[in-house]
Design an enzyme around this catalytic site. Structure first.
Site, PDB file in Angstrom:
ATOM      1  CG  HIS A  82      -1.817   1.180   1.291  1.00 40.22           C
ATOM      2  ND1 HIS A  82      -3.041   1.153   0.670  1.00 40.22           N
ATOM      3  CD2 HIS A  82      -1.691   2.406   1.846  1.00 40.22           C
ATOM      4  CE1 HIS A  82      -3.640   2.315   0.844  1.00 40.22           C
ATOM      5  NE2 HIS A  82      -2.833   3.098   1.555  1.00 40.22           N
ATOM      6  CG  ASP A 161     -11.241   4.050   6.042  1.00 43.33           C
ATOM      7  OD1 ASP A 161     -10.721   4.952   6.714  1.00 43.33           O
ATOM      8  OD2 ASP A 161     -11.051   3.921   4.824  1.00 43.33           O
ATOM      9  NE  ARG A 168      -9.485  11.232   8.589  1.00 42.97           N
ATOM     10  CZ  ARG A 168      -8.642  10.370   8.030  1.00 42.97           C
ATOM     11  NH1 ARG A 168      -9.034   9.164   7.693  1.00 42.97           N
ATOM     12  NH2 ARG A 168      -7.400  10.721   7.796  1.00 42.97           N
ATOM     13  CB  SER A 183      -7.790   5.738   7.455  1.00 43.29           C
ATOM     14  OG  SER A 183      -8.161   5.658   6.109  1.00 43.29           O
ATOM     15  CE  LYS A 187      -8.392   2.500   3.518  1.00 41.54           C
ATOM     16  NZ  LYS A 187      -8.604   3.850   3.042  1.00 41.54           N
TER      17      LYS A 187
HETATM   18  N1  URA Z   1      -5.143   6.978   2.679  1.00 39.80           N
HETATM   19  C1  URA Z   1      -6.136   6.366   3.371  1.00 39.80           C
HETATM   20  O1  URA Z   1      -6.592   5.282   3.016  1.00 39.80           O
HETATM   21  N2  URA Z   1      -6.592   6.983   4.480  1.00 39.80           N
HETATM   22  C2  URA Z   1      -6.122   8.166   4.928  1.00 39.80           C
HETATM   23  O2  URA Z   1      -6.575   8.648   5.941  1.00 39.80           O
HETATM   24  C3  URA Z   1      -5.098   8.796   4.186  1.00 39.80           C
HETATM   25  C4  URA Z   1      -4.611   8.167   3.063  1.00 39.80           C
END
Ligand code: URA
Length: 442
Positions: A82, A161, A168, A183, A187
């Protein structure tokens, strides 16, 4: 429990308990808490922060706000990578097939691009026929059959999320270390991977603007992963200029294919692909240490195995696998317009976020979820920080269809460059690695 009491507690700088956090996330996911109270809580967290226990509890509550995918039926450890988001950040499309061709199963759930950053799903959809809408059972079957798949984030995973990120985004509360860490990690954890390698970006095109903040984010995420029994590592890498030379969707796919064809081996993009792949191969148990894993990466490319893996994945997900041999099958723009430097000097800085926004203005990205994008358009960078340019030299090429935002994109692009009369060193590419042992500066 009353949400208002929790908001006041956090505003006063006190730590919330795991039970309070779990209650709050569950209530918000179910729609039992209004957005205005959650907005106030997010803002309080932005100012007061969270300690390690709170951040872990928040991640855990968000992970379990929906389904947690069980990948045990794959019969092998599943790895995921990621990036925290960047510009010309095409690593996934190269790293996933490289690592899979070295024997580590790569199962990646990706998101779409938003704002100045690109998204892997949008890039893959530039390949004719490619489907990212793959149900979880089919995702697991693809991993068993081919050892790799890149699919869209399933709606049932980490729904908290999804709601919180949207909130947000419009309340100025994205920019908080515990909120970003929870966050991203919720995931990854909900998608069930056993091995997680993170690419934490730092610089003018990244959320984290300083190496110290990026290291803190990387450490927090690795600690969460390791604490939950996942093999986790993070590289902290530069985003003070676009990583690769292509910013767009089809353009990005083309550059990733070229990397797998063995081209651009002296580029920063290749260097980061190699480092990320090596971490995944090492954590996947296929190499003892990074150097050995890097040799495996070079061999996977030189032998054509990595490119063949990409073709297998494209075909399995309904796409035109012939693009791997012939990138002219990808969509292309009607016009290619050179952007010329208006002054001479050494390129001292690039406002990378602004350059990403230019690609978005040309139609390569979206301002808000649901906006349509044009897969063919984008920017091909011709210069890097530290290069000397004369007035009239080509800084980049704009690949254009719609021209209504062209002048604005051109104006912004030129304004994104700062020049120096004296030679300038290129920015550092890798700032450090965080693994089970902690931070190793580079
Ligand atoms: N990427 C994400 O998945 N969440 C965040 O809060 C910032 C970047």
């Amino acid at each position: 429990m009353r949400m208002v009491d929790l908001i006041v507690k956090k505003r006063q700088g006190q730590a919330l308990s795991a039970a309070e956090i779990a209650w709050m996330i569950q209530a918000y996911t179910e729609g039992a808490l209004p957005d205005y109270q959650m907005s106030a809580m997010m803002m309080a967290i932005c100012f007061a922060g969270m300690n390690a226990e709170e951040t872990a509890a928040l991640t855990d509550a968000m992970t379990h706000s929906g389904t947690v995918l069980d990948v045990s039926s794959v019969g092998a450890q599943v790895a995921d990578k990621h990036s925290t988001g960047g510009v010309a950040d095409t690593t996934t499309l190269a790293v996933v097939p490289i690592v899979a061709s070295c024997g580590v199963t790569m199962g990646k759930m990706s998101g779409r691009g938003l704002g100045h950053t690109g998204g892997t799903l949008d890039k893959l959809e530039a390949i004719s026929g490619f489907s990212v809408d793959v149900a979880p059972q089919r995702f697991l079957a693809l991993l068993r059959e081919n050892g790799l798949a890149i699919v869209g984030q399933n709606e049932a995973l980490a729904p908290a999320d999804k709601k919180l990120y949207a909130l947000r985004d419009v309340t100025g509360t994205v920019d908080s270390l515990p909120l970003i860490a929870s966050s991203i990690m919720s995931k990854k954890l909900a998608a069930g991977a056993d091995i997680i390698v993170l690419d934490v970006k730092v610089g003018s095109g990244a959320f984290m603007k300083t190496p110290e903040d990026a290291a803190a984010l990387a450490k927090t995420m690795v600690e969460i992963g390791v604490h939950l029994g996942k093999k986790t590592a993070a590289l902290i890498t530069d985003m003070n200029q676009p990583l690769g030379s292509c910013i767009g969707n089809a353009l990005d796919v083309r550059e990733a294919i070229e990397i797998l064809q063995g081209k651009h081996q002296d580029s920063d993009l290749f260097a980061i692909c190699k480092r990320l792949s090596a971490q995944l191969i090492r954590l996947g148990g296929k190499a003892e240490e990074e150097r050995e894993a890097e040799r495996m990466v070079l061999d996977a490319i030189a032998s054509g195995r990595a490119l063949q893996k990409l073709a297998t994945m494209i075909q399995a997900q309904g796409g035109d696998a012939h693009v791997c041999q012939d990138t002219s099958r990808l969509p292309s723009a009607e016009r290619i317009i050179p952007v010329l430097s208006q002054q001479a000097g050494y390129i001292a800085k690039m406002d990378t976020q602004s350059i990403g926004t230019c690609a978005q203005l040309l139609g390569a990205g979206r301002e808000k979820l649901g906006d349509k994008i044009d897969p063919a358009v984008g920017i091909v960078m011709k210069k890097r920080v530290g290069d000397f340019v004369r007035t009239g030299d080509v800084l980049a090429e704009f690949h254009v269809n719609e021209q209504n935002m062209l002048q604005e994109a051109m104006r912004r692009f030129l304004a994104a460059f700062a020049y120096s009369k004296k030679p300038v060193d290129p920015p550092k590419l890798v700032y450090g690695l965080v693994d089970e042992q902690g931070l190793h500066d580079e």
